[in-house]
Design an enzyme around this catalytic site. Structure first.
Site, PDB file in Angstrom:
ATOM      1  N   LYS A 118       0.797  -4.669  25.087  1.00 38.09           N
ATOM      2  CA  LYS A 118       2.059  -4.109  25.583  1.00 38.09           C
ATOM      3  C   LYS A 118       2.683  -3.107  24.628  1.00 38.09           C
ATOM      4  O   LYS A 118       3.346  -2.161  25.047  1.00 38.09           O
ATOM      5  CB  LYS A 118       3.067  -5.227  25.884  1.00 38.09           C
ATOM      6  CG  LYS A 118       2.666  -6.047  27.095  1.00 38.09           C
ATOM      7  CD  LYS A 118       3.810  -6.886  27.615  1.00 38.09           C
ATOM      8  CE  LYS A 118       3.360  -7.635  28.870  1.00 38.09           C
ATOM      9  NZ  LYS A 118       4.291  -8.675  29.282  1.00 38.09           N
ATOM     10  N   LYS A 199      -6.899  -8.581  35.862  1.00 37.05           N
ATOM     11  CA  LYS A 199      -6.148  -9.665  36.479  1.00 37.05           C
ATOM     12  C   LYS A 199      -5.011  -9.130  37.358  1.00 37.05           C
ATOM     13  O   LYS A 199      -4.405  -8.111  37.035  1.00 37.05           O
ATOM     14  CB  LYS A 199      -5.558 -10.514  35.345  1.00 37.05           C
ATOM     15  CG  LYS A 199      -5.156 -11.900  35.727  1.00 37.05           C
ATOM     16  CD  LYS A 199      -4.451 -12.548  34.546  1.00 37.05           C
ATOM     17  CE  LYS A 199      -3.208 -11.801  34.139  1.00 37.05           C
ATOM     18  NZ  LYS A 199      -1.920 -12.448  34.356  1.00 37.05           N
ATOM     19  N   LYS A 202       1.953  -8.892  37.774  1.00 44.01           N
ATOM     20  CA  LYS A 202       3.285  -8.820  38.391  1.00 44.01           C
ATOM     21  C   LYS A 202       3.871  -7.424  38.274  1.00 44.01           C
ATOM     22  O   LYS A 202       4.512  -6.927  39.190  1.00 44.01           O
ATOM     23  CB  LYS A 202       4.227  -9.816  37.702  1.00 44.01           C
ATOM     24  CG  LYS A 202       4.127 -11.211  38.282  1.00 44.01           C
ATOM     25  CD  LYS A 202       4.704 -12.267  37.363  1.00 44.01           C
ATOM     26  CE  LYS A 202       6.152 -12.074  37.010  1.00 44.01           C
ATOM     27  NZ  LYS A 202       6.639 -13.064  36.040  1.00 44.01           N
TER      28      LYS A 202
END
Ligand code: TRP
Length: 338
Positions: A118, A199, A202
């Site tokens: 991130k 994956k 969200k």
């Protein structure tokens, strides 16, 4: 004789992005199914949600927090069996995070893959992003939780929590329980429909149509996403032979239908991928329909949700306050009488 205390379970979801079928299968459905076996605390981790502050406006964050709380309920978490609360309503989370911060080696944090992914090379990311795992460890250790049911991507965070608990116990007599991750063997790793090598996410799901199946997506959006899911040129609808995209669809079908693999292969193999996709659309829509209906009802009465959160926070605080006192004492802080 009083019944022995049940083992305690703690888990949480951040109120950011678009909650999807992977979150449901890998975590929330599991929480709901096992409610009777444990003493449960399910937290909406709103303090974690601000670790990337630019990602969400205060208004959207506020709405999302209530939306996710209602989703817990809609997915079958029962406030009579589980304590449901917001992380920010229990200040002990922040307090324990600070105490743990001071015994956390900085090197352990720099090593975390989520932080590296991130933050990249951006020196302007907030310190909270680096500190994320310590707050998460505080969440879990605060309640002396034995089990933490999470998706596979959280494995490293739980390992970190265990290491930190052990280190703290060795340095001070904090007597933290060493928690264990509970990770589902199937359905814990649902991949993105548009890119089955990564994956289901969200945050990507919120930005990009066709990436995920949101728990609150309309049937038409679900249909579009599944019908245009990335597959391959073949027609091997078999678990062992299919490419990653098809395997992901098969896996989803298997977990949702709870049917054995050989039966599913017999139904779809040799029919191209169209039949599998169409059946999966129906199955997903039917699975989500009752959840979505309950969610609409719950969101109509937000006072009820807030009252339930107050009850949850009150209950959580009675446990959290005892732990923080234990840790303060162990570390040598002078007690206050106010
Ligand atoms: N990091 C978790 C996630 O992204 C959320 C989380 C925060 C959590 N604190 C937790 C999960 C404590 C389990 C236990 O999904």
């Amino acid at each position: 004789m009083p019944e022995p205390r049940k083992n305690r379970v703690f888990s949480g979801v951040q109120p950011t992005g678009k909650l999807h079928i992977g979150n449901y299968l890998g975590a929330i459905s599991q929480w709901a199914e096992n409610q009777d076996d444990f003493e449960n605390l399910f937290c909406v981790v709103d303090l974690h949600a601000i670790t990337i502050p630019a990602a969400i406006s205060p208004k959207a964050f506020h709405a999302k927090t209530l939306e996710v709380t209602a989703l817990y309920l809609a997915c079958g978490i029962d406030p009579a069996k589980s304590t449901i609360f917001l992380q920010s309503h229990v200040p002990e989370h922040s307090e324990l995070a600070w105490l743990l911060n001071c015994v956390t080696p900085l090197g352990w944090l720099y090593r975390m893959t989520q932080f590296k992914a991130k933050a990249g090379t951006n020196q302007m990311v907030g310190t909270g992003l680096l500190d994320y795992p310590v707050l998460m460890a505080a969440d879990i250790l605060l309640y002396d939780a034995h089990y933490v049911p999470v998706g596979e991507d959280q494995k490293q965070h739980i390992e970190f929590t265990r290491d930190l608990a052990q280190r703290c116990n060795a340095m001070f007599n904090t007597r933290f329980i060493i928690p264990e991750a509970q990770i589902r063997s199937s359905g814990a790793r649902i991949m993105g429909l548009d890119d089955p090598n990564a994956k289901m996410s969200k945050s990507i799901g919120e930005q990009k149509r066709g990436h995920s199946i949101g728990l609150l997506d309309a049937p038409s959006a679900i249909k579009k996403a599944i019908m245009s899911a990335t597959t391959d040129g073949g027609n091997e609808a078999r678990f062992g032979h299919a490419g990653v995209g098809v395997r992901n669809l098969l896996e989803l079908y298997a977990v949702l239908s709870k049917r054995p693999h050989d039966e599913i292969e017999a139904e779809f193999h040799g029919h191209g991928y169209g039949k599998l996709k169409k059946s999966l659309v129906e199955l997903v829509v039917e699975t989500l329909r009752p959840i979505q209906e309950r969610h609409v009802d719950l969101m109509k009465n937000q006072d009820h949700i807030r009252a339930m959160l107050d009850t949850g926070a009150r209950r959580a605080r009675t446990i959290a306050a005892v732990t923080v006192t234990r840790v303060r004492d162990a570390m040598g802080f002078v007690r206050s009488n106010i």
